[in-house]
Design an enzyme around this catalytic site. Structure first.
Site, PDB file in Angstrom:
ATOM      1  N   TYR A  20      34.943  49.666  41.428  1.00  0.00           N
ATOM      2  CA  TYR A  20      34.975  49.113  40.073  1.00  0.00           C
ATOM      3  C   TYR A  20      34.105  49.922  39.104  1.00  0.00           C
ATOM      4  CZ  TYR A  20      37.292  45.011  42.051  1.00  0.00           C
ATOM      5  OH  TYR A  20      38.181  44.171  42.685  1.00  0.00           O
TER       6      TYR A  20
ATOM      7  N   LYS B 186      34.609  48.755  55.801  1.00  0.00           N
ATOM      8  CA  LYS B 186      35.751  49.411  56.439  1.00  0.00           C
ATOM      9  C   LYS B 186      35.292  50.811  56.827  1.00  0.00           C
ATOM     10  CE  LYS B 186      40.165  49.397  57.535  1.00  0.00           C
ATOM     11  NZ  LYS B 186      40.686  48.581  58.647  1.00  0.00           N
TER      12      LYS B 186
ATOM     13  N   ASP C 184      39.141  43.608  57.725  1.00  0.00           N
ATOM     14  CA  ASP C 184      40.417  43.023  58.186  1.00  0.00           C
ATOM     15  C   ASP C 184      40.166  41.971  59.266  1.00  0.00           C
ATOM     16  OD1 ASP C 184      39.491  45.324  59.425  1.00  0.00           O
ATOM     17  OD2 ASP C 184      41.458  46.162  59.887  1.00  0.00           O
TER      18      ASP C 184
ATOM     19  N   ASP D 169      35.628  40.694  45.965  1.00  0.00           N
ATOM     20  CA  ASP D 169      36.523  40.101  44.971  1.00  0.00           C
ATOM     21  C   ASP D 169      37.646  39.343  45.677  1.00  0.00           C
ATOM     22  OD1 ASP D 169      37.940  39.520  42.708  1.00  0.00           O
ATOM     23  OD2 ASP D 169      38.293  41.581  42.095  1.00  0.00           O
TER      24      ASP D 169
ATOM     25  N   ASP E  79      38.002  34.886  46.622  1.00  0.00           N
ATOM     26  CA  ASP E  79      39.123  34.031  46.197  1.00  0.00           C
ATOM     27  C   ASP E  79      39.737  33.312  47.397  1.00  0.00           C
ATOM     28  OD1 ASP E  79      38.680  34.858  43.647  1.00  0.00           O
ATOM     29  OD2 ASP E  79      40.754  35.373  43.213  1.00  0.00           O
TER      30      ASP E  79
END
Ligand SMILES: NC(=O)c1ccc[n+]([C@@H]2O[C@H](COP(=O)([O-])OP(=O)(O)OC[C@H]3O[C@@H](n4cnc5c(N)ncnc54)[C@H](O)[C@@H]3O)[C@@H](O)[C@H]2O)c1
Length: 364
Positions: free
Chosen positions: A147, A198, A231, A255, A259
């Site tokens: 970002y 990751k 994952d 992010d 959610d």
């Protein structure tokens, strides 16, 4: 002995209120109402100043975040209570980016705190899971990663187009959010921290996360530490959320994960967040947006904004008032004194009134 002037000023907490657009204005009004009820017994109550930064102002005179805003907020305020920004009349979303992303970046609000606490078993989409199973926080790095806005496009619009978006991970940025996660776990008796990345594929940027995590965890031997690839983490959060207490991760993964977590804990209407720089002015906002289709209809659930204001009270050192606010929301949800999205029959205003009255009758 009477307090002198400077002592009075230092005990009053000054709140900058930025309601923004759409339902942001409606839910923020209720949050302020609830905050007033929660702090009315204090000798130095909260002091609120409202700012009209949002689509209406932008369309009127082109102002998004005024040039002097950041310095003024830092100098004169202790916290920011934010609604939501976004308006169909501004398809570019220019004002929203300037105001919200501008504040997060310029105030260096490096922690995005998103608690996922299920208040009523009926609200989770998970089968056979109760309130004890969903009680964790996601700590998202909030200033860098993918970002950071570094990248570019080459031969845009042609068949040979190339687009690059850089993933920025600094030693300072990674270390401070990981350290915050361990401190948070310790302060809240959460006992364990899971760092997710990751690093098996992002072998440069997330290798830095690995090395910093390995180093910092040694300083917190009282806290259990664990690593999961992102994952695996998302599968585990759905399969058995009860194993998590504090999850810390990068900007993009945080992010998305937060959610998912919000849905496990009852959905957007209830989800609070804090954009925090410890010890400095910080910003508290519901997770939802401005919801233009229900704006102005007294339908929006104010609970996300109210729970965000409880996070703000925590940040201001008013923990018992924060608990009183959370207890009111928990009771409202269980007894269905809520808006229709949570199965109640109340409007936005009436839901706020109920919470304020409950707190007045059950003060901190
Ligand atoms: N932090 C922010 O300010 C923020 C966050 C997300 C989206 N936005 C902006 O908000 C606008 C609308 O975006 P969106 O529709 O993707 O997301 P949204 O969160 O505004 O709405 C998503 C859905 O959830 C419902 N909803 C949201 N909050 C609710 C509440 N408190 N009570 C009841 N129902 C609620 C909406 O009616 C809609 O169906 C866009 O302009 C977007 O850019 C702003």
């Amino acid at each position: 002995m009477p307090l002198n002037h400077s002592e009075k000023i230092s005990t009053t907490k000054r709140i900058a209120v930025i309601p923004g657009d759409g339902i942001g204005t409606e839910v923020t009004r209720e949050a302020v109402k609830v905050l007033k009820a929660a702090t009315s017994g204090r000798s130095a109550p909260l002091e609120f100043t409202e700012f009209d930064w949002g689509a209406e102002r932008y369309l009127r005179d082109g102002t998004t975040l005024p040039a002097e805003a950041v310095a003024m907020l830092r100098r004169d305020y202790d916290a920011i209570l934010f609604g939501a920004v976004g308006d169909p009349r501004v398809p570019s979303n220019k004002h929203a980016a300037d105001i919200l992303l501008g504040l997060r970046a310029k105030l260096d609000l490096y922690v995005n705190l998103r608690p996922a606490q299920l208040l009523d078993a009926a609200l989770t989409p998970l089968r056979d899971r109760g309130t004890k199973d969903v009680n964790f926080v996601v700590l998202r790095e909030n200033t860098e990663g993918l970002y950071a806005g570094i990248g570019g496009q080459f031969q845009r619009g042609t068949p040979h187009e190339l687009a690059v978006q850089e993933d920025v991970n600094t030693r300072k940025g990674v270390e401070r959010i990981i350290r915050y996660a361990f401190d948070y776990a310790r302060q809240h008796n959460f006992g364990r921290v899971c760092m997710s990345d990751k690093s098996n594929v992002l072998t440069f940027g997330h290798d830095l996360w690995q090395r910093v995590f390995s180093q910092v965890k040694n300083e917190y031997s009282d806290i259990e530490s664990r690593h999961l690839y992102i994952d695996t983490l998302v599968m585990e959060v759905v399969r058995d959320p009860g194993q998590f207490r504090v999850i810390v991760t990068c900007n993009l993964f945080g992010d998305i994960l937060s959610d998912l977590a919000a849905q496990l804990a009852g959905g957007l209407g209830l989800a609070p967040s804090g954009n925090i720089h410890p010890g400095k002015i910080s910003l508290f906002e519901p997770v939802h947006g401005s919801a233009p289709t229900i704006a102005g209809k007294n339908l929006a659930n104010p609970a996300g904004a109210v729970l965000s204001s409880a996070l703000m009270l925590d940040h201001l050192g008013l923990a018992s008032q924060a608990d009183a606010v959370r207890k009111a929301v928990r009771t409202a949800v269980r007894e269905k004194h809520t808006t229709i999205d949570l199965g109640g029959t109340l409007g936005t205003r009436e839901a706020g009134d109920w919470l304020a009255e409950y707190i007045t009758k059950n003060p901190a």
